[in-house]
Design an enzyme around this catalytic site. Structure first.
Site, PDB file in Angstrom:
ATOM      1  N   GLY A  91       0.782  -1.368  -0.036  1.00 18.03           N
ATOM      2  CA  GLY A  91       0.011  -0.063  -0.098  1.00 18.03           C
ATOM      3  C   GLY A  91       0.776   1.309   0.057  1.00 18.03           C
ATOM      4  O   GLY A  91       2.082   1.278  -0.375  1.00 18.03           O
ATOM      5  N   HIS A 109     -36.628  10.041 -20.386  1.00 18.78           N
ATOM      6  CA  HIS A 109     -37.066  11.352 -20.068  1.00 18.78           C
ATOM      7  C   HIS A 109     -37.744  11.494 -18.625  1.00 18.78           C
ATOM      8  O   HIS A 109     -38.516  10.877 -18.660  1.00 18.78           O
ATOM      9  CB  HIS A 109     -37.606  12.061 -21.358  1.00 18.78           C
ATOM     10  CG  HIS A 109     -37.908  13.488 -20.873  1.00 18.78           C
ATOM     11  ND1 HIS A 109     -36.991  14.561 -21.065  1.00 18.78           N
ATOM     12  CD2 HIS A 109     -39.099  14.042 -20.708  1.00 18.78           C
ATOM     13  CE1 HIS A 109     -37.560  15.543 -20.796  1.00 18.78           C
ATOM     14  NE2 HIS A 109     -38.862  15.385 -20.550  1.00 18.78           N
TER      15      HIS A 109
END
Ligand SMILES: Cc1cc2nc3c(=O)[nH]c(=O)nc-3n(C[C@H](O)[C@H](O)[C@H](O)COP(=O)(O)OP(=O)(O)OC[C@H]3O[C@@H](n4cnc5c(N)ncnc54)[C@H](O)[C@@H]3O)c2cc1C
Ligand SMILES: NC(=O)c1ccc[n+]([C@@H]2O[C@H](COP(=O)([O-])OP(=O)(O)OC[C@H]3O[C@@H](n4cnc5c(N)ncnc54)[C@H](O)[C@@H]3O)[C@@H](O)[C@H]2O)c1
Length: 474
Positions: A139, A436
């Protein structure tokens, strides 16, 4: 000395745990070693707690739209920061407990710092383990100038921010990459007086200047952003003075969000043979994660490339499979990597999808854009801000990439990543239904702009159906 292991995983973060999952399917003869707290950066101090702060901030910020909706008395709502942070830590602890359960490998998991003696020997807590392969998944950690440590607990990074009982009232945020942008905006929305210091006007990792400018404009409306030299700190009786040559402020706390550096020093990568670069990293094949021609594999943030959660998980998976193949003397698998996708959870959310802009621009792409300040559904929700730009190959209209800052941009970015992964063209996407009224209709506006720059496709389908030019409908 122990019998030779099939593999030894260094680091129990997201990458290490993904590797562990693959290794366990194939052998019991492994070891996973983790230094410091278990539970992963993502769950403990990264993705999850930062999103909890962002969500609390956005929930409170919604009150700023209430008056415009005709809803009254929202102004009195305020953040109880200790309560926000307590809720964050409670949920965070649940997530951490989940990852700790996933990393339970009984006596095959060891706490301690691992160090490579060479590609087949690893030292942990003074003990040497022989192993046929190694997975390095150590890491990264926040960059912090060493002299800032003198300011003690008032210097924050993502490692200790979420542990604070409360925050502010005055805070400087240094750097506006993904971490700085998300946290500065969230803290400002929660009532902390934030001043951000940057060395250039780039935010949230955006490289498309227009999209970057659109997000910057929004952020500047919420907290102060000062562009100047690298910030310097000085102790005063009234707090910490932060200065960058153009702005000087006194604050109670400083949040350093100046990037992250891989945890690779003291790891012994120099014992592997290949020459290390200026970051102390050996060459790594991105499709196998192999270091040079050794049986060592580098996964997750530790290799600097694609330092994101889903990529760390992918890389752990790849490294786990290939480390076991290497241990058995078999040929390594080459993996096809995913379409690049990065999202910053600002408001509007920022995202980069597909080929980076620096590369796309060399191809002189066709560009279509939509201004979310004018987009119908965004206006309905009073969330009308932002800009989305899509890049397509000239001639074919094949989608190459996109950058955006837009309301619910995370969903638009996911959709664009899917389209790029499937090698779709602008016309292919325009054949899809766009419901829509949705924010996705904004995508269609940008796609139609590109389609107009291409030769007309076919009159037998609906892909060249045009904009009506009415903001309520597009
Ligand atoms: C504030 C913040 C927000 C983020 N938000 C997001 C987001 O929204 N989306 C996203 O995709 N990504 C996000 N990220 C990035 C993401 O968290 C990382 O990409 C990911 O966690 C990296 O996982 P890793 O396994 O490589 O490392 P880690 O999870 O850090 O694991 C590495 C482990 O190795 C251990 N270790 C180090 N050196 C040694 C050694 N010598 N011996 C033994 N063990 C060692 C470490 O202590 C650690 O436990 C965020 C990061 C931060 C900090
Ligand atoms: N939503 C997400 O996916 C997410 C969120 C947070 C973090 N992350 C991951 O974590 C990584 C690290 O994030 P980050 O924001 O810390 O790093 P970053 O590298 O993205 O941004 C750091 C910023 O700080 C600036 N900077 C550095 N030194 C400075 C100084 N002295 N003064 C002023 N500005 C300075 C840099 O120019 C840069 O813009 C990201 O690249 C990303 O991979 C992802």
């Amino acid at each position: 000395m122990h019998p030779t292991l099939d593999t030894l995983i260094i680091g129990a973060g997201t990458a290490g745990l993904a590797a562990l999952r693959e290794v366990r399917k194939r052998t019991d003869n492994f070891l996973i070693v983790n230094e410091g707290p278990w539970g992963t950066t993502c769950a403990r101090v990264g993705c999850m707690p930062s999103k909890m702060l962002v969500e609390a901030a956005n929930a409170l910020h919604a009150r700023t739209r209430w008056e415009a909706f005709g809803l009254r008395d929202g102004q009195d709502a305020r953040a109880d920061l200790p309560a926000v942070l307590t809720r964050l830590r409670t949920l965070r602890d649940e997530f951490v407990a989940g990852t700790i359960r996933a990393s339970d490998a009984g006596e095959r998991s060891v706490s301690g710092r691992a160090r490579l003696l060479d590609a087949q020997r690893v030292e942990v807590n003074g003990r040497t383990y022989k192993t046929r392969s190694v997975i390095v998944a150590t890491g990264s950690r926040p960059v912090l100038p060493p002299d800032w440590l003198a300011f003690g607990e008032r210097i924050l990074t993502s490692d200790n921010l979420f542990e604070q009982p409360t925050l502010g009232p005055r805070m400087a945020v240094i750097g506006l990459g993904a971490i700085g942008t998300e946290l500065a905006q969230a803290l400002a929305r929660l009532g902390v007086e934030v001043v951000a210091f940057v060395t250039r006007e780039r935010v949230a990792g955006l490289t498309d200047e227009s999209v970057n400018a659109a997000l910057l404009e929004q952020l500047k409306g919420e907290f102060a952003i000062s562009v100047g030299e690298r910030a310097q700190l000085r102790e005063l009786a009234s707090g910490i003075e932060v200065s960058n040559g153009s702005t000087t402020v006194v604050v109670d706390q400083v949040l350093a969000a100046m990037g992250r550096t891989p945890n690779v020093e003291y790891l012994g990568l120099d014992t592997l043979g290949p020459v290390l670069d200026k970051h102390g990293l050996p060459p790594v094949d991105p499709c196998t994660l192999q270091v040079g021609d050794t049986a060592v594999f580098l996964a997750g943030d530790a290799d600097r490339d694609r330092a994101l959660l889903h990529e760390a998980a992918d890389e752990g998976h790849m490294a786990g499979i290939n480390a076991m193949l290497a241990a058995q003397g078999k040929t390594l698998r080459h993996f096809r990597r995913r379409v690049p996708l990065a999202i910053t959870f600002s408001d509007p959310q920022a995202a980069s999808v597909g080929m980076p802009w620096a590369e796309v621009r060399k191809q002189k792409p066709l560009v279509g854009e939509v201004d979310y300040g004018a987009q119908g559904r965004a206006r309905v929700a009073l969330r009308n801000a932002g800009l989305l730009r899509i890049y397509a190959a000239p001639g074919t209209g094949r989608l190459l990439g996109a950058q955006l800052c837009a309301p619910s941009g995370e969903h638009l970015a996911q959709l664009l990543a899917l389209a790029i992964d499937r090698d779709l063209t602008v016309q292919d996407l325009l054949r899809m239904p766009f419901y829509h009224p949705t924010l996705e209709e904004g995508l269609r506006t940008a796609l139609r702009q590109i389609a107009r720059q291409l030769e007309s496709s076919s009159d037998s389908d609906l892909s060249d159906c045009e904009n009506l030019g009415a903001s309520a409908l597009d």
